[in-house]
Design an enzyme around this catalytic site. Sequence first.
Site, PDB file in Angstrom:
ATOM      1  N   ARG A 196      59.642  35.704  16.011  1.00  0.00           N
ATOM      2  CA  ARG A 196      59.472  37.158  16.137  1.00  0.00           C
ATOM      3  C   ARG A 196      59.812  37.879  14.834  1.00  0.00           C
ATOM      4  O   ARG A 196      59.272  38.957  14.566  1.00  0.00           O
ATOM      5  CB  ARG A 196      60.314  37.681  17.310  1.00  0.00           C
ATOM      6  CG  ARG A 196      61.779  37.408  17.176  1.00  0.00           C
ATOM      7  CD  ARG A 196      62.527  37.458  18.492  1.00  0.00           C
ATOM      8  NE  ARG A 196      62.364  36.231  19.281  1.00  0.00           N
ATOM      9  CZ  ARG A 196      62.915  36.020  20.469  1.00  0.00           C
ATOM     10  NH1 ARG A 196      63.660  36.953  21.032  1.00  0.00           N
ATOM     11  NH2 ARG A 196      62.714  34.893  21.113  1.00  0.00           N
ATOM     12  N   LYS A 251      69.197  23.668  15.883  1.00  0.00           N
ATOM     13  CA  LYS A 251      68.800  23.061  17.158  1.00  0.00           C
ATOM     14  C   LYS A 251      69.491  21.709  17.337  1.00  0.00           C
ATOM     15  O   LYS A 251      69.863  21.072  16.357  1.00  0.00           O
ATOM     16  CB  LYS A 251      67.278  22.828  17.161  1.00  0.00           C
ATOM     17  CG  LYS A 251      66.430  24.077  17.244  1.00  0.00           C
ATOM     18  CD  LYS A 251      64.952  23.703  17.180  1.00  0.00           C
ATOM     19  CE  LYS A 251      64.061  24.935  17.265  1.00  0.00           C
ATOM     20  NZ  LYS A 251      64.132  25.636  18.546  1.00  0.00           N
TER      21      LYS A 251
END
Length: 510
Positions: free
Chosen positions: A364, A290
């Site tokens: 996920r 990020k």
Amino acid sequence: MREIIDVEIKASKTALSKCRTDVLAVGHFSDSKGLDKISGELNRKLDGAIELLIKLGDFKGKEGTSTVVYGNDGIRAERVLLVGLGEKKKATVDTVRKAAANAAKRSVTLKVKTLSLALHRAFGGRFDLGATARAMAEGVCFGSYRYDEFVTESENGRLDSLKVELIDSESARIRKLNEGLRRGIIIGQAQSYARTLTNRPGNIINPAALAAEAKKLARGSENLSCMVFDEKQLAAKGMGGVLAVGSGSQNKPRFIVLKYSAADKAAGRRPTVGLVGKAITFDSGGISIKPSAKMEEMKLDKTGGIAVLGTMKAVAELGLSVNVYGIIPSAENLPSGTSYRPGDIITTFSGKTVEVQNTDAEGRMILCDALSYAVKQNCDIIIDIATLTGACRIALGKYMAGLMGNDEKLVKQLQRAAAETGEKVWPMPSGDEYAEEMKSRIADLKNIGGKWGGACTAAAFLRQFVGEKKWAHLDIAGVELFEKATEYTTEGSSGFGVRLLTSYLMNLAK
Ligand code: BES
Ligand code: ZN
Ligand code: ZN
């Protein structure tokens, strides 16, 4: 280290003018003509001070506002706190919750020892008395909450406890109020517990530390048990998703399973619920790293898992008549020479294979294993909660969580719980079109979809792992955090989900 503020709250029959307290909080609607019974009585004792304040326009009763009027010889309270309730026709139990939070927040700032709350008469008739009292207690916990366990040199300290009293003039109502308060304080404290764990940074809470907290919680409760799988057990079980995400960190992943077994037989006739929460103790993005701005916020990527932990605490203390699993996959997502990479193909616990196209879509990857585990445990209903996508935050902002699911009734029940608790949700799709985007050419699935509708494609990915089970998904990426303090609470973790999920389970257990 400082503990969270110790809040005690009970209802008692006390006359307004006899109420001996540091702060006496009373509500006022913005559109009320004149003063109601309670503020009217106080106004008379205070020689018209409240009336004057309103007449001068210094206090308008707007939601989120409050103002202090000092006491005099006519009353025993040191201060009267007028709390704005907004427009009367818009009032809900959440109005009471927020007003109580506002009063509690101010009381802690004022460093007072005692707070008395007088319930506005308008709430007595319109809403269930127990539910109103419960909201009040939840609000007090919410507003009095501070996160300062690592502050050693503060000049603006706080007291360690706050004694709160709900005063009422009718003895017939006291029992009902106390019942509501009892539930509210359990839920409120569970939420504060969740907020503290969430606010702790990545160097304090890693997956093993979170697992230790879960074990500790279970030790303190007869009806809770806790199992933790370490990396060796994860490998033996074939939980490839959790292992992949955790592979870049020295702090190895854990898979936490809490089980609440209700004491009564009736619970066996109700559906077993599996709560699944994402607990990434820090999300750097991994190899798909990020940008550095605000990356510190990613210590909050464990919020979903901790919301499940907090809910299990509340459920156990309330002794609800429903059996619940709390399933918390936990890992730290860091880049290193041992990290999983973009392009890797991972075999998940279900047997389905996933092509990793972005290591930052890690939530996920751990949730899919946990969802399959919940299916394997024969949960009839599965609800997952996760700070899953920046896309959900962009879509809904900071006020509502995204709600997806494959069962209309379950979605409705969660919407009802949201209305009861003020933890708002908004329905979003996750059907076949979105699922189509998650197909890989070289594996069964890939872990990212196209550019658009990221919250929906993420949910569609998760949907593949619940089979025919009833399932709902809460994306709390936008609501998990207060970037700034509000009128009701300080900045940091919001504890979102504890009230919502507990309320859902309370309704199911009825
Ligand atoms: N933990 C983040 C989602 C998030 C973003 C939570 C902002 C709270 C605030 C999640 O793991 C993530 O990084 N998601 C990616 C998915 C993308 C790579 C498909 C995102 O949202 O950008
Ligand atoms: Zn991520
Ligand atoms: Zn994440």
